[in-house]
Design a protein around this motif. Structure first.
Motif, PDB file in Angstrom:
ATOM      1  N   SER A   4       0.839  -1.189   0.000  1.00 42.68           N
ATOM      2  CA  SER A   4       0.000   0.000   0.000  1.00 42.68           C
ATOM      3  C   SER A   4       0.879   1.245   0.000  1.00 42.68           C
ATOM      4  O   SER A   4       1.866   1.316   0.725  1.00 42.68           O
ATOM      5  CB  SER A   4      -0.898   0.004   1.242  1.00 42.68           C
ATOM      6  N   PRO A   5       0.507   2.238  -0.822  1.00 44.42           N
ATOM      7  CA  PRO A   5       1.303   3.467  -0.857  1.00 44.42           C
ATOM      8  C   PRO A   5       1.063   4.355   0.358  1.00 44.42           C
ATOM      9  O   PRO A   5       1.797   5.304   0.585  1.00 44.42           O
ATOM     10  CB  PRO A   5       0.828   4.152  -2.138  1.00 44.42           C
ATOM     11  N   HIS A   6       0.054   4.024   1.153  1.00 45.05           N
ATOM     12  CA  HIS A   6      -0.305   4.867   2.286  1.00 45.05           C
ATOM     13  C   HIS A   6       0.290   4.325   3.586  1.00 45.05           C
ATOM     14  O   HIS A   6       0.146   3.148   3.902  1.00 45.05           O
ATOM     15  CB  HIS A   6      -1.825   4.967   2.415  1.00 45.05           C
ATOM     16  N   THR A   7       0.943   5.204   4.315  1.00 44.18           N
ATOM     17  CA  THR A   7       1.499   4.827   5.605  1.00 44.18           C
ATOM     18  C   THR A   7       0.344   4.541   6.561  1.00 44.18           C
ATOM     19  O   THR A   7      -0.571   5.364   6.683  1.00 44.18           O
ATOM     20  CB  THR A   7       2.370   5.968   6.167  1.00 44.18           C
ATOM     21  N   PRO A   9      -1.924   4.673   9.672  1.00 44.90           N
ATOM     22  CA  PRO A   9      -2.041   5.787  10.618  1.00 44.90           C
ATOM     23  C   PRO A   9      -1.219   5.601  11.899  1.00 44.90           C
ATOM     24  O   PRO A   9      -0.598   6.561  12.372  1.00 44.90           O
ATOM     25  CB  PRO A   9      -3.539   5.841  10.926  1.00 44.90           C
ATOM     26  N   ILE A  10      -1.185   4.402  12.445  1.00 41.41           N
ATOM     27  CA  ILE A  10      -0.422   4.195  13.678  1.00 41.41           C
ATOM     28  C   ILE A  10       1.075   4.398  13.434  1.00 41.41           C
ATOM     29  O   ILE A  10       1.786   4.928  14.291  1.00 41.41           O
ATOM     30  CB  ILE A  10      -0.718   2.799  14.309  1.00 41.41           C
ATOM     31  N   VAL A  11       1.553   4.008  12.255  1.00 40.77           N
ATOM     32  CA  VAL A  11       2.972   4.195  11.912  1.00 40.77           C
ATOM     33  C   VAL A  11       3.272   5.688  11.793  1.00 40.77           C
ATOM     34  O   VAL A  11       4.294   6.168  12.297  1.00 40.77           O
ATOM     35  CB  VAL A  11       3.330   3.432  10.623  1.00 40.77           C
ATOM     36  N   SER A  12       2.381   6.429  11.151  1.00 37.65           N
ATOM     37  CA  SER A  12       2.565   7.882  11.048  1.00 37.65           C
ATOM     38  C   SER A  12       2.564   8.534  12.425  1.00 37.65           C
ATOM     39  O   SER A  12       3.433   9.357  12.737  1.00 37.65           O
ATOM     40  CB  SER A  12       1.462   8.508  10.188  1.00 37.65           C
ATOM     41  N   LEU A 124       9.621  -4.282   0.561  1.00 36.20           N
ATOM     42  CA  LEU A 124       9.257  -3.395   1.661  1.00 36.20           C
ATOM     43  C   LEU A 124       8.016  -2.603   1.266  1.00 36.20           C
ATOM     44  O   LEU A 124       7.770  -2.369   0.085  1.00 36.20           O
ATOM     45  CB  LEU A 124      10.412  -2.437   1.969  1.00 36.20           C
ATOM     46  N   PRO A 125       7.232  -2.180   2.246  1.00 43.12           N
ATOM     47  CA  PRO A 125       6.053  -1.368   1.920  1.00 43.12           C
ATOM     48  C   PRO A 125       6.463  -0.100   1.155  1.00 43.12           C
ATOM     49  O   PRO A 125       7.531   0.478   1.410  1.00 43.12           O
ATOM     50  CB  PRO A 125       5.475  -1.009   3.290  1.00 43.12           C
ATOM     51  N   ASN A 126       5.626   0.337   0.237  1.00 47.05           N
ATOM     52  CA  ASN A 126       5.934   1.520  -0.585  1.00 47.05           C
ATOM     53  C   ASN A 126       6.132   2.780   0.248  1.00 47.05           C
ATOM     54  O   ASN A 126       6.823   3.698  -0.173  1.00 47.05           O
ATOM     55  CB  ASN A 126       4.818   1.758  -1.604  1.00 47.05           C
ATOM     56  N   TRP A 127       5.521   2.840   1.402  1.00 52.76           N
ATOM     57  CA  TRP A 127       5.612   4.033   2.243  1.00 52.76           C
ATOM     58  C   TRP A 127       6.879   4.061   3.100  1.00 52.76           C
ATOM     59  O   TRP A 127       7.226   5.100   3.657  1.00 52.76           O
ATOM     60  CB  TRP A 127       4.388   4.142   3.156  1.00 52.76           C
ATOM     61  N   TYR A 128       7.586   2.937   3.209  1.00 53.15           N
ATOM     62  CA  TYR A 128       8.706   2.837   4.149  1.00 53.15           C
ATOM     63  C   TYR A 128       9.837   3.827   3.831  1.00 53.15           C
ATOM     64  O   TYR A 128      10.265   4.580   4.705  1.00 53.15           O
ATOM     65  CB  TYR A 128       9.247   1.398   4.194  1.00 53.15           C
ATOM     66  N   ILE A 129      10.334   3.828   2.607  1.00 56.24           N
ATOM     67  CA  ILE A 129      11.476   4.690   2.268  1.00 56.24           C
ATOM     68  C   ILE A 129      11.114   6.174   2.361  1.00 56.24           C
ATOM     69  O   ILE A 129      11.874   6.949   2.976  1.00 56.24           O
ATOM     70  CB  ILE A 129      12.062   4.318   0.887  1.00 56.24           C
TER      71      ILE A 129
END
Length: 150
Positions: A4-7, A9-12, A124-129
């Motif tokens: 998913s390209p979206h982080t 919410p808890i990670v953000s 890795l998730p798309n939002w990670y980097i």
């Protein structure tokens, strides 16, 4: 792993929330509210802990990514312990040297993240980097603020 390209919410929340001590202490370093030595120590110790935390993610990658070769897996395990050792050593040095070592550690860990993400079959998730880049940038700027304020 999720692509998913979206982080989430808890990670953000946790990621950006983890920047509060960096930003708050960096701003405090430009005031006389709290003695600079206390602010300096608090920020550098926190940075050392966070550097250790983000390096440990590579241990998790090594354990969970089944597509890694033994060499890649061993490389992740090995890398995951280098920044914590560097951070531990750095806090025994003078604050300026400590800050420079921690900045180098954060940048080296980001480079490891970027290099690792480019390996074939690393999912890795798309939002990670993008998240790692943003969090590392703010952390490095805040540590650098201590150097400016000395």
């Amino acid at each position: 792993m999720s692509r998913s390209p979206h982080t989430p919410p808890i990670v953000s929340l946790l990621g950006y929330g983890g920047l509060v001590p960096f930003v708050g202490l960096a701003l405090l370093s430009f005031t006389t509210i709290i003695p600079i030595k206390i602010v300096e120590s608090a920020l550098l110790y926190y940075a050392a802990i966070i550097l250790s935390f983000i390096a440990a993610l590579h241990w998790g990658f090594a354990m969970l990514l089944k597509s890694l070769t033994d060499k890649q897996r061993n490389s992740r395990y090995t890398w995951s312990v280098i920044p914590p050792l560097l951070a531990w050593f750095s806090i025994m040095l003078d604050p300026s040297t400590c800050a420079l070592i921690l900045i180098a550690g954060f940048l080296a860990n980001l480079w490891q993240d970027l290099s690792f993400d480019k390996l074939p079959k690393v999912d890795l998730p798309n939002w990670y980097i993008p998240l790692r880049i943003r969090l590392t940038t703010v952390a490095v700027i805040c540590i650098a603020a201590l150097l400016i304020n000395q």
